[in-house]
Design a protein around this motif. Structure first.
Motif, PDB file in Angstrom:
ATOM      1  N   ALA A  86       0.829  -1.203   0.000  1.00  0.00           N
ATOM      2  CA  ALA A  86       0.000   0.000   0.000  1.00  0.00           C
ATOM      3  C   ALA A  86       0.866   1.256   0.000  1.00  0.00           C
ATOM      4  O   ALA A  86       1.902   1.314   0.670  1.00  0.00           O
ATOM      5  CB  ALA A  86      -0.929   0.007   1.212  1.00  0.00           C
ATOM      6  N   MET A  87       0.424   2.249  -0.776  1.00  0.00           N
ATOM      7  CA  MET A  87       1.093   3.556  -0.843  1.00  0.00           C
ATOM      8  C   MET A  87       0.027   4.634  -0.760  1.00  0.00           C
ATOM      9  O   MET A  87      -1.026   4.511  -1.387  1.00  0.00           O
ATOM     10  CB  MET A  87       1.875   3.684  -2.155  1.00  0.00           C
ATOM     11  CG  MET A  87       3.056   2.730  -2.284  1.00  0.00           C
ATOM     12  SD  MET A  87       3.696   2.634  -3.980  1.00  0.00           S
ATOM     13  CE  MET A  87       2.635   1.344  -4.640  1.00  0.00           C
ATOM     14  N   PHE A  88       0.305   5.675   0.005  1.00  0.00           N
ATOM     15  CA  PHE A  88      -0.675   6.736   0.205  1.00  0.00           C
ATOM     16  C   PHE A  88      -0.074   8.088  -0.155  1.00  0.00           C
ATOM     17  O   PHE A  88       1.073   8.377   0.193  1.00  0.00           O
ATOM     18  CB  PHE A  88      -1.161   6.740   1.660  1.00  0.00           C
ATOM     19  CG  PHE A  88      -1.610   5.389   2.138  1.00  0.00           C
ATOM     20  CD1 PHE A  88      -2.632   4.713   1.478  1.00  0.00           C
ATOM     21  CD2 PHE A  88      -0.995   4.763   3.206  1.00  0.00           C
ATOM     22  CE1 PHE A  88      -3.045   3.461   1.890  1.00  0.00           C
ATOM     23  CE2 PHE A  88      -1.401   3.508   3.635  1.00  0.00           C
ATOM     24  CZ  PHE A  88      -2.429   2.853   2.978  1.00  0.00           C
ATOM     25  N   GLU A  89      -0.864   8.898  -0.846  1.00  0.00           N
ATOM     26  CA  GLU A  89      -0.400  10.200  -1.345  1.00  0.00           C
ATOM     27  C   GLU A  89       0.934  10.022  -2.066  1.00  0.00           C
ATOM     28  O   GLU A  89       1.925  10.692  -1.777  1.00  0.00           O
ATOM     29  CB  GLU A  89      -0.286  11.216  -0.208  1.00  0.00           C
ATOM     30  CG  GLU A  89      -1.618  11.581   0.427  1.00  0.00           C
ATOM     31  CD  GLU A  89      -2.599  12.230  -0.556  1.00  0.00           C
ATOM     32  OE1 GLU A  89      -2.152  13.044  -1.383  1.00  0.00           O
ATOM     33  OE2 GLU A  89      -3.803  11.909  -0.493  1.00  0.00           O
ATOM     34  N   GLU A  90       0.917   9.132  -3.037  1.00  0.00           N
ATOM     35  CA  GLU A  90       2.126   8.752  -3.763  1.00  0.00           C
ATOM     36  C   GLU A  90       2.219   9.510  -5.088  1.00  0.00           C
ATOM     37  O   GLU A  90       1.286   9.509  -5.889  1.00  0.00           O
ATOM     38  CB  GLU A  90       2.105   7.245  -4.042  1.00  0.00           C
ATOM     39  CG  GLU A  90       3.349   6.708  -4.704  1.00  0.00           C
ATOM     40  CD  GLU A  90       4.528   6.596  -3.748  1.00  0.00           C
ATOM     41  OE1 GLU A  90       5.662   6.511  -4.250  1.00  0.00           O
ATOM     42  OE2 GLU A  90       4.314   6.589  -2.507  1.00  0.00           O
ATOM     43  N   ARG A  91       3.339  10.181  -5.300  1.00  0.00           N
ATOM     44  CA  ARG A  91       3.545  10.849  -6.595  1.00  0.00           C
ATOM     45  C   ARG A  91       3.752   9.791  -7.668  1.00  0.00           C
ATOM     46  O   ARG A  91       4.574   8.878  -7.505  1.00  0.00           O
ATOM     47  CB  ARG A  91       4.740  11.789  -6.535  1.00  0.00           C
ATOM     48  CG  ARG A  91       5.023  12.453  -7.904  1.00  0.00           C
ATOM     49  CD  ARG A  91       6.151  13.429  -7.817  1.00  0.00           C
ATOM     50  NE  ARG A  91       6.630  13.801  -9.141  1.00  0.00           N
ATOM     51  CZ  ARG A  91       6.785  15.043  -9.562  1.00  0.00           C
ATOM     52  NH1 ARG A  91       6.461  16.049  -8.784  1.00  0.00           N
ATOM     53  NH2 ARG A  91       7.258  15.297 -10.776  1.00  0.00           N
ATOM     54  N   VAL A 109      -3.175   0.294  -3.707  1.00  0.00           N
ATOM     55  CA  VAL A 109      -3.106  -0.958  -2.948  1.00  0.00           C
ATOM     56  C   VAL A 109      -2.979  -2.112  -3.936  1.00  0.00           C
ATOM     57  O   VAL A 109      -3.795  -2.241  -4.849  1.00  0.00           O
ATOM     58  CB  VAL A 109      -4.352  -1.161  -2.055  1.00  0.00           C
ATOM     59  CG1 VAL A 109      -4.239  -2.483  -1.293  1.00  0.00           C
ATOM     60  CG2 VAL A 109      -4.541   0.005  -1.086  1.00  0.00           C
ATOM     61  N   ILE A 110      -1.959  -2.940  -3.741  1.00  0.00           N
ATOM     62  CA  ILE A 110      -1.727  -4.085  -4.623  1.00  0.00           C
ATOM     63  C   ILE A 110      -2.015  -5.371  -3.861  1.00  0.00           C
ATOM     64  O   ILE A 110      -1.443  -5.616  -2.790  1.00  0.00           O
ATOM     65  CB  ILE A 110      -0.279  -4.093  -5.146  1.00  0.00           C
ATOM     66  CG1 ILE A 110       0.007  -2.806  -5.934  1.00  0.00           C
ATOM     67  CG2 ILE A 110      -0.028  -5.316  -6.031  1.00  0.00           C
ATOM     68  CD1 ILE A 110       1.453  -2.653  -6.360  1.00  0.00           C
ATOM     69  N   ASN A 111      -2.927  -6.154  -4.418  1.00  0.00           N
ATOM     70  CA  ASN A 111      -3.239  -7.477  -3.890  1.00  0.00           C
ATOM     71  C   ASN A 111      -3.042  -8.497  -5.004  1.00  0.00           C
ATOM     72  O   ASN A 111      -3.852  -8.582  -5.929  1.00  0.00           O
ATOM     73  CB  ASN A 111      -4.692  -7.536  -3.392  1.00  0.00           C
ATOM     74  CG  ASN A 111      -4.917  -6.700  -2.149  1.00  0.00           C
ATOM     75  OD1 ASN A 111      -4.080  -6.658  -1.267  1.00  0.00           O
ATOM     76  ND2 ASN A 111      -6.055  -6.019  -2.085  1.00  0.00           N
TER      77      ASN A 111
END
Length: 263
Positions: A86-91, A109-111
């Motif tokens: 998971a990455m949040f506020e990702e450029r 989010v990668i599943n």
């Protein structure tokens, strides 16, 4: 704040009206202004980022903001499992398709072979759907470029969460189809560079266009819709002689006409 001229949030405009980019760039430049709505949205995104990253919120928020933002953060948290990435506020950078193109994805989010790209829209003005949404698809392109060598992504789910409208929209697209969109958006981006880049009026692309008040194409489009020449208002069409189809055409463009006159 640095913005791309061909950013995701304005893709609905420049992908349809290539000439709008040069028209906006030609406008007189004053100090960058913000609006209460933009500031509210920025604050909501800050709150969401703190919640998702488990950071304490050390700033004041409106009384109801936390409840609304938690609708979005709960949605994102429910996507996250023990093996999720998971990455949040990702450029994200989609310059492989649009020169200089970048943006900030609210949540990725990668599943397994599925990537979720989530977008929080805190406003309550315009309902937005995820299906064929160019902003979401550009974020998805950037997210895919960021992870294509580390994850075997097969499909992407784009989600738009508008908690104040009680609206959550999800749409799935395969990586192959997303890459086809990448070719299309690259062509549309190149078209904005032409000296004679086409100007195309329409409710969706004109709604928030900064060049709307001085756009001759929009003026001509509006005159055509209401069958009048604004330079000779004596020629205004008589409502008593308009057909039902002509009246319907005017009413279908009501928001566009009012928006232009207001601007």
């Amino acid at each position: 704040m640095i913005h791309s001229n061909l950013g995701p949030s304005s893709a609905h405009r420049w992908m349809i009206c290539a000439g709008s980019v040069a028209a906006i760039e030609a406008l007189p430049k004053g100090p960058e202004k913000s609006s209460p709505y933009a500031e509210e949205g920025t604050l909501a995104h800050d709150v969401a980022e703190h919640i998702l990253k488990g950071k304490p919120i050390g700033f004041k928020t409106p009384d109801d903001m936390m409840d609304y933002v938690e609708i979005y953060t709960s949605y994102v948290e429910n996507l996250c499992g023990p093996k999720s990435v998971a990455m949040f506020e990702e450029r994200v950078d989609f310059s492989d398709w649009v020169e200089g193109g970048f943006g900030t994805a609210d949540a990725i989010v990668i599943n397994g072979d599925t990537m979720h790209v989530c977008d929080l829209k805190y406003g309550r003005g315009v309902r937005v759907d995820a299906e064929q949404n160019p902003q979401g698809m550009l974020y998805a392109l950037g997210a895919y470029a960021l992870t294509e060598f580390t994850h075997d992504i097969k499909k992407i789910v784009i989600t738009i969460v508008q908690p104040r409208l009680d609206h959550i929209s999800e749409w799935e697209i395969s990586v192959d189809d997303l890459l086809k969109f990448g070719v299309l958006v690259g062509e549309r981006a190149e078209a904005t560079k032409a000296e004679d880049a086409a100007r195309v009026a329409g409710e969706k692309q004109c709604r928030f266009c900064e060049a709307k008040p001085v756009c001759g194409t929009l003026k001509a489009f509006t005159e055509k819709v209401i069958m009048a020449d604004f330079d000779d208002l004596d020629k205004l069409a008589n409502p008593d002689t308009m057909s039902d189809g002509e009246v319907r055409q005017v009413m279908d463009q009501k928001d566009l006409i009012i928006g232009w006159l207001t601007s």
